[in-house]
Scaffold this motif. Structure first.
Motif, PDB file in Angstrom:
ATOM      1  N   GLN A  15      -8.619 109.113 -37.218  1.00  0.00           N
ATOM      2  CA  GLN A  15      -9.797 109.573 -36.479  1.00  0.00           C
ATOM      3  C   GLN A  15     -10.285 110.869 -37.123  1.00  0.00           C
ATOM      4  O   GLN A  15      -9.474 111.697 -37.556  1.00  0.00           O
ATOM      5  N   ILE A  16     -11.601 111.045 -37.177  1.00  0.00           N
ATOM      6  CA  ILE A  16     -12.168 112.294 -37.679  1.00  0.00           C
ATOM      7  C   ILE A  16     -13.429 112.610 -36.886  1.00  0.00           C
ATOM      8  O   ILE A  16     -14.212 111.712 -36.557  1.00  0.00           O
ATOM      9  N   VAL A  17     -13.591 113.874 -36.515  1.00  0.00           N
ATOM     10  CA  VAL A  17     -14.718 114.336 -35.700  1.00  0.00           C
ATOM     11  C   VAL A  17     -15.243 115.631 -36.301  1.00  0.00           C
ATOM     12  O   VAL A  17     -14.465 116.485 -36.737  1.00  0.00           O
ATOM     13  N   ASN A  74     -20.087 127.764 -38.270  1.00  0.00           N
ATOM     14  CA  ASN A  74     -20.124 127.271 -36.889  1.00  0.00           C
ATOM     15  C   ASN A  74     -19.691 125.804 -36.816  1.00  0.00           C
ATOM     16  O   ASN A  74     -20.322 124.981 -36.153  1.00  0.00           O
ATOM     17  N   LEU A  75     -18.586 125.520 -37.489  1.00  0.00           N
ATOM     18  CA  LEU A  75     -18.087 124.151 -37.609  1.00  0.00           C
ATOM     19  C   LEU A  75     -16.670 124.014 -37.063  1.00  0.00           C
ATOM     20  O   LEU A  75     -15.855 124.926 -37.187  1.00  0.00           O
ATOM     21  N   VAL A  76     -16.394 122.852 -36.465  1.00  0.00           N
ATOM     22  CA  VAL A  76     -15.034 122.432 -36.136  1.00  0.00           C
ATOM     23  C   VAL A  76     -14.853 121.031 -36.716  1.00  0.00           C
ATOM     24  O   VAL A  76     -15.689 120.152 -36.494  1.00  0.00           O
ATOM     25  N   ILE A  77     -13.791 120.849 -37.468  1.00  0.00           N
ATOM     26  CA  ILE A  77     -13.489 119.533 -38.028  1.00  0.00           C
ATOM     27  C   ILE A  77     -12.088 119.143 -37.579  1.00  0.00           C
ATOM     28  O   ILE A  77     -11.136 119.909 -37.747  1.00  0.00           O
ATOM     29  N   VAL A  78     -11.975 117.964 -37.003  1.00  0.00           N
ATOM     30  CA  VAL A  78     -10.669 117.449 -36.569  1.00  0.00           C
ATOM     31  C   VAL A  78     -10.349 116.210 -37.383  1.00  0.00           C
ATOM     32  O   VAL A  78     -11.176 115.297 -37.493  1.00  0.00           O
ATOM     33  N   VAL A  83     -21.208 110.425 -44.293  1.00  0.00           N
ATOM     34  CA  VAL A  83     -20.125 111.087 -45.025  1.00  0.00           C
ATOM     35  C   VAL A  83     -18.767 110.726 -44.431  1.00  0.00           C
ATOM     36  O   VAL A  83     -17.809 110.411 -45.158  1.00  0.00           O
ATOM     37  N   LEU A  84     -18.665 110.756 -43.104  1.00  0.00           N
ATOM     38  CA  LEU A  84     -17.379 110.496 -42.447  1.00  0.00           C
ATOM     39  C   LEU A  84     -16.941 109.045 -42.613  1.00  0.00           C
ATOM     40  O   LEU A  84     -15.756 108.763 -42.849  1.00  0.00           O
ATOM     41  N   GLU A  85     -17.863 108.132 -42.492  1.00  0.00           N
ATOM     42  CA  GLU A  85     -17.514 106.723 -42.640  1.00  0.00           C
ATOM     43  C   GLU A  85     -17.053 106.425 -44.065  1.00  0.00           C
ATOM     44  O   GLU A  85     -16.102 105.660 -44.279  1.00  0.00           O
ATOM     45  N   ALA A  86     -17.700 107.067 -45.044  1.00  0.00           N
ATOM     46  CA  ALA A  86     -17.271 106.895 -46.431  1.00  0.00           C
ATOM     47  C   ALA A  86     -15.901 107.526 -46.649  1.00  0.00           C
ATOM     48  O   ALA A  86     -15.075 106.993 -47.398  1.00  0.00           O
ATOM     49  N   TYR A  87     -15.644 108.637 -45.976  1.00  0.00           N
ATOM     50  CA  TYR A  87     -14.360 109.325 -46.109  1.00  0.00           C
ATOM     51  C   TYR A  87     -13.213 108.456 -45.596  1.00  0.00           C
ATOM     52  O   TYR A  87     -12.166 108.342 -46.242  1.00  0.00           O
ATOM     53  N   VAL A  88     -13.411 107.834 -44.447  1.00  0.00           N
ATOM     54  CA  VAL A  88     -12.371 106.971 -43.880  1.00  0.00           C
ATOM     55  C   VAL A  88     -12.116 105.764 -44.776  1.00  0.00           C
ATOM     56  O   VAL A  88     -10.980 105.280 -44.890  1.00  0.00           O
ATOM     57  N   TYR A  98      -0.262 114.817 -27.584  1.00  0.00           N
ATOM     58  CA  TYR A  98      -1.174 113.736 -27.952  1.00  0.00           C
ATOM     59  C   TYR A  98      -2.551 114.024 -27.358  1.00  0.00           C
ATOM     60  O   TYR A  98      -2.666 114.513 -26.227  1.00  0.00           O
ATOM     61  N   ALA A  99      -3.595 113.702 -28.104  1.00  0.00           N
ATOM     62  CA  ALA A  99      -4.972 113.773 -27.595  1.00  0.00           C
ATOM     63  C   ALA A  99      -5.870 113.033 -28.570  1.00  0.00           C
ATOM     64  O   ALA A  99      -5.508 112.823 -29.740  1.00  0.00           O
ATOM     65  N   THR A 100      -7.046 112.644 -28.116  1.00  0.00           N
ATOM     66  CA  THR A 100      -8.029 112.052 -29.016  1.00  0.00           C
ATOM     67  C   THR A 100      -8.617 113.143 -29.909  1.00  0.00           C
ATOM     68  O   THR A 100      -8.559 114.340 -29.585  1.00  0.00           O
ATOM     69  N   ALA A 101      -9.215 112.739 -31.024  1.00  0.00           N
ATOM     70  CA  ALA A 101      -9.878 113.712 -31.901  1.00  0.00           C
ATOM     71  C   ALA A 101     -10.988 114.434 -31.145  1.00  0.00           C
ATOM     72  O   ALA A 101     -11.229 115.626 -31.373  1.00  0.00           O
ATOM     73  N   ARG A 102     -11.656 113.747 -30.253  1.00  0.00           N
ATOM     74  CA  ARG A 102     -12.715 114.386 -29.457  1.00  0.00           C
ATOM     75  C   ARG A 102     -12.152 115.531 -28.621  1.00  0.00           C
ATOM     76  O   ARG A 102     -12.780 116.587 -28.486  1.00  0.00           O
TER      77      ARG A 102
END
Length: 462
Positions: free
Chosen positions: A175-177, A429-433, A159-164, A351-355
């Motif tokens: 970036q998406i996590v 119970n989700l976090v999306i960045v 799903v994420l790869e298709a979204y990007v 600044y920070a990484t998505a992780r």
């Protein structure tokens, strides 16, 4: 012929700049405020993009600037990096003479600062945190270690790869996590923006200031009902403003949150040396807690209050944010940048990484507990996500509560310019960045998930 062409291009560029200055409002006010703000924005973006994110200057100018700023960068600005110290500059040349040069200089661990003088840098001493932040355990799964692969869900990843791959037409995810049940279950990134690259969160930094305040409350060094300006006379309406009201942006202080022209926001971020001092000098427009107005100024007042509470110097503040927050969460990529006066720009410049942004979100999902240690006070997440009455349910305490298309009603999120988001969904119970750079009219202000949440829930159930 080559020389004639070169002379012609220089002449065209000079005429463009002269016309620009004349046409834009005949305004001494425009020249006095907007041009320095634009050159300041450019110098800061180039400096941070190059030294914090590790990107090429040409890439930053081509891909991060849009609208008037892009036109200026192509037709009028002179930009570059300094060779004698880490930093960048932007200026405008007219008839061979340079005007409105603004510089931003880099310091390890602090990122870039506009208008920083050598005297500022010498006075603002700090001890660089290196190594002590990290628990770099390759064999331990994220978030406590550096194993990012063992919990990946192939359906979520798809799903994420298709979204990007949908990037285009003013929407660009970098970036998406996705974190589910405390595990990193999917991540994707655009070419040129690896998951190890720290990216700007813009106004998501405001939500990090909420965490700094929460940490101080947990340590017994601050109370949200404390008066923000205890030394002011009783006749001054600002004297009754509380920390809580600043967090909720219901302080009643005047502040112009406009970025399309000269305003309080652009002046505070790119012209003034002290963002907090500038913001707290603004006069009230309403009695505290009777009106709501989104204000980057209040975030910088709060950042100044945090600095005062932890010792008063940049070194004290730097130690606090690293030892009491970033290090505890292992947010090894995080860099929050100070103004020239040595106070972190809590409205905009982290600044920070998505992780690592995802670790921040996970802390709130877990009500302020990290690896058995309570970082934030009990029920701080509930406090944060409780609507501020004058906001009509839109805003909590430096977090947004609405406008997330397709998300459940208990979701809340940190939001930043050009589509930055850390979304926290307790019910699932989700976090999306999501970090990116959106330039379309609506997307520049807020992220448009475009059905992503439903796709993720479906993938998680398969």
């Amino acid at each position: 012929d080559h020389q004639c062409h070169k002379d012609h291009m220089v002449g065209v560029k000079t005429l463009f700049v002269v016309a620009l200055v004349v046409l834009l409002g005949f305004g001494l006010n425009y020249v006095d405020e907007s041009i320095p703000a634009l050159t300041g924005y450019s110098a800061k973006a180039i400096c941070s993009g190059h030294y914090v994110s590790g990107r090429d200057v040409e890439d930053i100018v081509q891909n991060d600037f849009f609208g008037l700023l892009k036109v200026l960068s192509e037709k009028a600005f002179k930009v570059g990096l300094y060779t004698d110290r880490p930093g960048a500059y932007t200026s405008i040349e007219i008839f061979g003479k340079e005007f409105w040069r603004v510089s931003a200089f880099y310091r390890p661990g602090l990122g870039c600062t506009v208008h920083l003088t050598p005297e500022d840098a010498a006075r603002q001493t700090y001890t660089l945190v290196e190594g002590s932040r990290s628990r770099k355990l390759d064999s331990v799964a994220w978030p406590l270690g550096e194993d990012y692969e063992s919990n990946i869900n192939p359906k979520v990843q798809e799903v994420l790869e298709a979204y990007v791959k949908q990037n285009g037409e003013g929407i660009f995810t970098r970036q998406i996590v996705v974190v589910h049940d405390g595990k990193l279950v999917g991540e994707a990134n655009a070419e040129g923006f690896p998951q190890t690259m720290p990216l700007l969160g813009w106004s998501m930094t405001k939500s990090v200031v909420n965490a700094f305040i929460g940490r101080l409350v947990q340590l017994g060094k601050m109370n949200i009902q404390d008066k923000a300006f205890p030394t002011l006379h009783a006749w001054d309406l600002r004297s009754i403003i509380t920390i809580d009201q600043l967090l909720r942006m219901s302080s009643g202080l005047t502040f112009g949150e406009i970025y399309s022209r000269a305003s309080d926001a652009t002046r505070m971020l790119f012209i003034e040396r002290s963002a907090g001092d500038y913001a707290e000098a603004k006069i009230p427009y309403a009695v505290p807690n009777t009106a709501w107005q989104y204000s980057s100024g209040t975030s910088n007042i709060l950042s100044k209050k945090v600095r005062e509470a932890v010792g008063g110097t940049l070194g004290d503040y730097y130690n606090f944010v690293n030892e009491e927050f970033f290090s505890k969460l292992g947010m090894n990529s995080a860099v929050i940048e100070p103004d020239a006066n040595g106070t972190f720009v809590g409205s905009s410049f982290m600044y920070a990484t998505a992780r690592d942004w995802a670790k921040f979100g996970l802390l709130y999902l877990n009500d302020g507990v990290w690896d058995t240690e309570r970082i934030l006070p009990e029920n701080w997440s509930n406090y944060t996500s409780t609507p501020t009455p004058p906001s009509n349910g839109e805003y909590g305490a430096h977090f947004w509560l609405t406008d997330l298309q397709g998300f459940p009603t208990d979701a809340y999120y940190a939001r930043g310019f050009q589509g930055q988001a850390v979304c926290i969904s307790p019910s699932d119970n989700l976090v999306i960045v999501r970090l990116g750079l959106d330039t379309k009219e609506n997307g520049a202000l807020k992220w448009e998930p475009r059905g992503l949440y439903a796709d993720l829930l479906k993938a998680l159930k398969q």
